[in-house]
Design a protein around this motif. Structure first.
Motif, short mmCIF file in Angstrom:
data_model
loop_
_atom_site.label_atom_id
_atom_site.label_comp_id
_atom_site.label_asym_id
_atom_site.label_seq_id
_atom_site.Cartn_x
_atom_site.Cartn_y
_atom_site.Cartn_z
N LYS A 132 7.92 98.60 13.51
CA LYS A 132 7.26 98.24 14.66
C LYS A 132 7.70 97.14 15.33
O LYS A 132 7.83 97.16 16.56
CB LYS A 132 5.74 97.79 14.28
CG LYS A 132 4.82 99.03 13.72
CD LYS A 132 4.33 99.88 14.80
CE LYS A 132 3.24 100.95 14.23
NZ LYS A 132 2.85 101.66 15.54
N LEU A 170 9.70 111.55 21.89
CA LEU A 170 10.71 111.10 20.89
C LEU A 170 11.65 112.32 20.68
O LEU A 170 12.98 111.53 20.73
CB LEU A 170 9.99 111.21 19.49
CG LEU A 170 8.49 110.23 19.13
CD1 LEU A 170 8.20 110.41 17.90
CD2 LEU A 170 9.54 108.60 18.99
N ASP A 191 12.51 112.68 15.68
CA ASP A 191 11.94 111.16 15.82
C ASP A 191 13.10 110.18 15.29
O ASP A 191 12.59 108.96 15.57
CB ASP A 191 10.50 110.90 14.92
CG ASP A 191 10.99 111.24 13.57
OD1 ASP A 191 11.60 111.90 13.17
OD2 ASP A 191 10.09 110.76 12.68
N HIS A 205 6.09 104.90 14.86
CA HIS A 205 5.39 105.75 15.63
C HIS A 205 4.10 106.34 14.61
O HIS A 205 4.20 106.20 13.55
CB HIS A 205 6.00 106.94 16.12
CG HIS A 205 6.82 107.80 15.04
ND1 HIS A 205 6.02 108.66 14.50
CD2 HIS A 205 8.01 108.04 14.73
CE1 HIS A 205 6.81 109.44 13.69
NE2 HIS A 205 8.17 109.02 13.99
N ARG A 241 6.69 116.53 19.55
CA ARG A 241 7.19 115.11 19.70
C ARG A 241 7.99 114.92 20.87
O ARG A 241 9.02 114.62 21.00
CB ARG A 241 7.84 114.80 18.47
CG ARG A 241 6.97 114.57 17.21
CD ARG A 241 8.04 114.14 15.96
NE ARG A 241 7.15 113.97 14.81
CZ ARG A 241 7.65 113.75 13.40
NH1 ARG A 241 8.88 114.07 13.44
NH2 ARG A 241 7.04 113.38 12.72
#
Length: 283
Positions: free
Chosen positions: A128, A18, A94, A207, A15
């Motif tokens: 989002k 992130l 994240d 994500h 990741r």
């Protein structure tokens, strides 16, 4: 204000972008006496090169590269065993901190109630299109052992003395999920966890990378059995813990089961869960 060294640990796996955000949120803390330990679980996306680079730029960053992919619990425990801080707290790769999170936790620690062994906080949720503030699900400021069976009101991170997590040997690596809840049960055997009503930790669900909440539901049921046996649960504790699985993907609990438990072990919190179950259309 206290000026003890604080360890922040981050387990990571593939990741990179992130992770960069998470690391930046730690290194930009207003409380600067920190060490950051990142444990990489055999990433193949350039994470290791990045960690080598960032640690050469900031001596507060330490890293460990695992030889085998073995999951976040193993990674967290590597960090805990190697932590040098007086205090310790975690961050998922994240997610990210507000810039004053550690400073505010230190301030809260200085004011904590007698018998408090750790702190937990509220969360912000990044979707989002917006960021929402997590609700105060638990009215009491002090969280005790019995409070975790209906809901993990602690959350996924705590702030405590490093010696506490070392004393209980960190997270149980046998579990595939609910590792945090089971770990907090062992912490709560040593004292209370105090809730700090601030939103300084952001959970990012915007994500498309996999999260444990999307795991196969059988993992939760196996964890339920494992935790029940490990902590010798019976009666309302075992039945309440089982009801927690109804929030997990793929798990169906008949509303009559919840009503049966409510009748046998009545509580306001369980009554609210019954209402939610009906609203969600649980069978």
């Amino acid at each position: 204000m206290l000026n003890n060294l604080v360890t922040i640990y981050i387990p990571t796996f593939n990741r990179l972008e992130l992770l960069k955000r998470s690391i930046n949120s730690v290194l930009s803390q207003t409380y600067s006496n920190i060490e950051l330990i990142v444990v990489d679980d055999c990433s193949t996306d350039g994470t290791q090169d990045y960690l080598i680079e960032i640690s050469s730029q900031d001596s507060r960053v330490r890293y460990f590269f695992k030889e085998n992919n073995s999951g976040a619990c193993v990674s967290r425990n590597i960090a805990i065993r190697n932590a040098q801080g007086y205090f310790i707290t975690g961050l998922d790769d994240d997610d990210f901190f507000d810039s004053d999170r550690i400073e505010k936790l230190i301030t809260a620690w200085e004011k904590k109630a007698e018998g408090t062994i750790a702190l937990s906080s509220l969360y912000k949720i990044k979707n989002k299109n917006k960021i929402t503030f997590g609700k105060k699900l638990f009215k009491n400021k002090l969280i005790k052992f019995d409070d975790l069976f209906l809901n993990n009101v602690v959350g996924n991170q705590i702030f405590t003395k490093t010696e506490v997590l070392k004393k209980i040997d960190g997270f149980d690596e046998s579990l595939k999920c609910w590792q945090d809840l089971e770990c907090w049960l062992r912490v709560l055997n040593m004292g209370n966890i105090e809730k700090v009503f601030l939103h300084s930790y952001t959970i990012d669900i915007s994500h498309d990378k996999p999260r444990i909440g999307n795991s196969n539901h059988t993992k939760y049921l196996k964890s339920y059995d494992y935790i029940s046996k490990k902590h010798d649960l019976s009666g309302w504790k075992k039945e309440y813990l089982y009801i927690q699985t109804f929030n997990c993907n793929g798990v169906d609990i008949d509303k009559r089961t919840i009503l049966k438990v409510l009748k046998k072990y009545p509580s306001f919190e369980l009554f609210i869960m019954v209402l939610k179950a009906y609203m969600k259309g649980v069978k």
